[in-house]
Motif scaffolding. Sequence first.
Motif, PDB file in Angstrom:
ATOM      1  N   ALA A 131     -74.770  -8.375 -24.635  1.00  0.00           N
ATOM      2  CA  ALA A 131     -74.270  -7.899 -25.932  1.00  0.00           C
ATOM      3  C   ALA A 131     -75.420  -7.353 -26.780  1.00  0.00           C
ATOM      4  N   SER A 132     -76.555  -8.057 -26.788  1.00  0.00           N
ATOM      5  CA  SER A 132     -77.723  -7.587 -27.549  1.00  0.00           C
ATOM      6  C   SER A 132     -78.187  -6.226 -27.044  1.00  0.00           C
ATOM      7  N   ASP A 133     -78.278  -6.105 -25.723  1.00  0.00           N
ATOM      8  CA  ASP A 133     -78.722  -4.829 -25.147  1.00  0.00           C
ATOM      9  C   ASP A 133     -77.771  -3.698 -25.551  1.00  0.00           C
ATOM     10  N   GLN A 134     -76.479  -4.000 -25.514  1.00  0.00           N
ATOM     11  CA  GLN A 134     -75.490  -2.981 -25.833  1.00  0.00           C
ATOM     12  C   GLN A 134     -75.561  -2.573 -27.301  1.00  0.00           C
ATOM     13  N   LEU A 135     -75.691  -3.569 -28.169  1.00  0.00           N
ATOM     14  CA  LEU A 135     -75.789  -3.268 -29.604  1.00  0.00           C
ATOM     15  C   LEU A 135     -76.993  -2.374 -29.879  1.00  0.00           C
ATOM     16  N   ALA A 136     -78.104  -2.664 -29.203  1.00  0.00           N
ATOM     17  CA  ALA A 136     -79.310  -1.866 -29.400  1.00  0.00           C
ATOM     18  C   ALA A 136     -79.070  -0.415 -28.990  1.00  0.00           C
ATOM     19  N   LEU A 137     -78.358  -0.225 -27.880  1.00  0.00           N
ATOM     20  CA  LEU A 137     -78.048   1.139 -27.434  1.00  0.00           C
ATOM     21  C   LEU A 137     -77.116   1.835 -28.422  1.00  0.00           C
ATOM     22  N   TRP A 138     -76.104   1.131 -28.853  1.00  0.00           N
ATOM     23  CA  TRP A 138     -75.134   1.717 -29.796  1.00  0.00           C
ATOM     24  C   TRP A 138     -75.784   2.126 -31.106  1.00  0.00           C
ATOM     25  N   GLN A 139     -76.766   1.329 -31.549  1.00  0.00           N
ATOM     26  CA  GLN A 139     -77.416   1.607 -32.827  1.00  0.00           C
ATOM     27  C   GLN A 139     -78.037   2.994 -32.876  1.00  0.00           C
ATOM     28  N   ARG A 140     -78.406   3.506 -31.694  1.00  0.00           N
ATOM     29  CA  ARG A 140     -79.155   4.767 -31.655  1.00  0.00           C
ATOM     30  C   ARG A 140     -78.258   5.991 -31.773  1.00  0.00           C
ATOM     31  N   ALA A 141     -76.942   5.792 -31.642  1.00  0.00           N
ATOM     32  CA  ALA A 141     -76.034   6.949 -31.748  1.00  0.00           C
ATOM     33  C   ALA A 141     -75.144   6.786 -32.981  1.00  0.00           C
ATOM     34  N   PRO A 142     -75.089   7.827 -33.816  1.00  0.00           N
ATOM     35  CA  PRO A 142     -74.329   7.729 -35.065  1.00  0.00           C
ATOM     36  C   PRO A 142     -72.875   7.270 -34.847  1.00  0.00           C
ATOM     37  N   ALA A 143     -72.260   7.727 -33.766  1.00  0.00           N
ATOM     38  CA  ALA A 143     -70.842   7.417 -33.546  1.00  0.00           C
ATOM     39  C   ALA A 143     -70.602   5.929 -33.282  1.00  0.00           C
ATOM     40  N   THR A 144     -71.632   5.230 -32.813  1.00  0.00           N
ATOM     41  CA  THR A 144     -71.442   3.820 -32.460  1.00  0.00           C
ATOM     42  C   THR A 144     -72.310   2.863 -33.290  1.00  0.00           C
ATOM     43  N   ALA A 145     -73.096   3.424 -34.209  1.00  0.00           N
ATOM     44  CA  ALA A 145     -74.087   2.610 -34.926  1.00  0.00           C
ATOM     45  C   ALA A 145     -73.484   1.485 -35.770  1.00  0.00           C
ATOM     46  N   SER A 146     -72.249   1.672 -36.198  1.00  0.00           N
ATOM     47  CA  SER A 146     -71.676   0.659 -37.093  1.00  0.00           C
ATOM     48  C   SER A 146     -70.843  -0.395 -36.340  1.00  0.00           C
ATOM     49  N   LEU A 147     -70.783  -0.285 -35.021  1.00  0.00           N
ATOM     50  CA  LEU A 147     -69.970  -1.240 -34.254  1.00  0.00           C
ATOM     51  C   LEU A 147     -70.640  -2.607 -34.164  1.00  0.00           C
ATOM     52  N   SER A 148     -69.822  -3.644 -34.188  1.00  0.00           N
ATOM     53  CA  SER A 148     -70.374  -4.983 -33.979  1.00  0.00           C
ATOM     54  C   SER A 148     -69.719  -5.629 -32.755  1.00  0.00           C
ATOM     55  N   GLN A 190     -84.681 -14.256 -29.650  1.00  0.00           N
ATOM     56  CA  GLN A 190     -85.523 -13.543 -28.692  1.00  0.00           C
ATOM     57  C   GLN A 190     -84.760 -12.392 -28.017  1.00  0.00           C
ATOM     58  N   PHE A 191     -83.517 -12.657 -27.622  1.00  0.00           N
ATOM     59  CA  PHE A 191     -82.682 -11.583 -27.035  1.00  0.00           C
ATOM     60  C   PHE A 191     -82.584 -10.407 -28.001  1.00  0.00           C
ATOM     61  N   LEU A 192     -82.314 -10.736 -29.264  1.00  0.00           N
ATOM     62  CA  LEU A 192     -82.114  -9.679 -30.257  1.00  0.00           C
ATOM     63  C   LEU A 192     -83.412  -8.907 -30.481  1.00  0.00           C
ATOM     64  N   ALA A 193     -84.522  -9.658 -30.576  1.00  0.00           N
ATOM     65  CA  ALA A 193     -85.814  -9.008 -30.815  1.00  0.00           C
ATOM     66  C   ALA A 193     -86.201  -8.133 -29.628  1.00  0.00           C
ATOM     67  N   GLU A 194     -86.007  -8.650 -28.415  1.00  0.00           N
ATOM     68  CA  GLU A 194     -86.394  -7.893 -27.218  1.00  0.00           C
ATOM     69  C   GLU A 194     -85.616  -6.591 -27.078  1.00  0.00           C
ATOM     70  N   SER A 195     -84.352  -6.650 -27.431  1.00  0.00           N
ATOM     71  CA  SER A 195     -83.531  -5.443 -27.294  1.00  0.00           C
ATOM     72  C   SER A 195     -83.670  -4.532 -28.509  1.00  0.00           C
ATOM     73  N   GLY A 196     -84.044  -5.119 -29.645  1.00  0.00           N
ATOM     74  CA  GLY A 196     -84.098  -4.350 -30.885  1.00  0.00           C
ATOM     75  C   GLY A 196     -82.749  -4.258 -31.581  1.00  0.00           C
ATOM     76  N   ALA A 197     -81.814  -5.120 -31.205  1.00  0.00           N
ATOM     77  CA  ALA A 197     -80.490  -5.093 -31.836  1.00  0.00           C
ATOM     78  C   ALA A 197     -80.553  -5.693 -33.235  1.00  0.00           C
ATOM     79  N   ASP A 198     -79.771  -5.107 -34.130  1.00  0.00           N
ATOM     80  CA  ASP A 198     -79.666  -5.632 -35.490  1.00  0.00           C
ATOM     81  C   ASP A 198     -78.790  -6.896 -35.460  1.00  0.00           C
ATOM     82  N   PRO A 199     -79.362  -8.041 -35.837  1.00  0.00           N
ATOM     83  CA  PRO A 199     -78.599  -9.302 -35.769  1.00  0.00           C
ATOM     84  C   PRO A 199     -77.298  -9.258 -36.571  1.00  0.00           C
ATOM     85  N   TYR A 200     -77.265  -8.423 -37.582  1.00  0.00           N
ATOM     86  CA  TYR A 200     -76.088  -8.312 -38.431  1.00  0.00           C
ATOM     87  C   TYR A 200     -74.871  -7.781 -37.653  1.00  0.00           C
ATOM     88  N   ARG A 201     -75.125  -7.126 -36.535  1.00  0.00           N
ATOM     89  CA  ARG A 201     -74.033  -6.579 -35.715  1.00  0.00           C
ATOM     90  C   ARG A 201     -73.451  -7.614 -34.757  1.00  0.00           C
TER      91      ARG A 201
END
Length: 277
Positions: free
Chosen positions: A96-113, A134-145
Amino acid sequence: AKTSGRQSIRFFDPAMQEAVSTRMLLEEDIRRGLQAEEFIPYLQPQLNEIGQVIGAEVLARWQHPQRGLLAPGYFIEVAEQAELIEQIDLQMLRQASDQLALWQRAPATASLSLAVNLSARLLYQPDFVTTLLQFLAESGADPYRLKLELTETMLFDDMSIAIARMLELREHGIRFSIDDFGTGYSSLAYLQKLPLDQLKIDQSFVRELPENSSLAIIKAICALADSLQLEVIAEGVETEQQYHQLLDLDCRHFQGYLFGRPMPLEQFEHWLITNQA
Ligand code: C2E
Ligand code: CA
Ligand code: CA
Ligand code: CA
């Protein structure tokens, strides 16, 4: 042996023995599946009151090399008893963390949680907070998502530890939802003690709509959530009628087969494009 008392009859009961070894085989197979990373997230869309997709719930599936795709009903009970559920949860959280990090980079998916189910045992593990951060930090995912779905009963094992863990995670932005709300416990006092963001109305109430009793319960949950400033999501929404009744009750978030079934990641992303266009 059959006449020597209940104990021995049970002990030599071939059906019983078969059940025990089936369970042990399944347990071994889950261990192997975890090693091979066969547990994958399926995503079920969550929508707001104007039909926008706001994210998805992560539901574990086992992509079994021989048996095909397996739902939690097949493995969760044994995984819980064998203390393997924590590892399944961690694999879901990492993906989930990895996916959130990927989604964050595209405007169409950036707001998904993403909402991930958490087992009691994992919440009570001393190093859980560190591992998740650590998962969140490693992937770069915003914890708020990331939203964690907890059930009422698991919070009562040790309320003070649960609160401490939740506060720590909350400090980093992670949010919390109470899953299956309304089915677990009689006292609601705990709601004030926990750093919650959302109540998830159990699907049993939604299924029974338009029955008066479940209507009254859903109404009460929505009013309660409103006064505690919590978001409400209804799950198990299958019909237009249920959806409209929920809208009338001021429920703002929805999940259910009416909108979309749990699906693999690629299908979800495809579904997003065709659905939001
Ligand atoms: P849950 O968290 O209450 O998840 C909702 C279940 O209802 C899911 O079943 C979902 O597929 C199903 N569902 C969704 N919409 C509808 C609908 O409109 N109608 C009906 N009839 N059902 C709907 P699923 O995927 O089989 O999961 C079952 C349970 O397994 C979950 O219940 C959850 O308690 C557990 N689970 C699933 N994934 C995980 C996980 O990664 N970790 C943990 N600890 N538990 C998990
Ligand atoms: Ca859930
Ligand atoms: Ca639920
Ligand atoms: Ca459930």
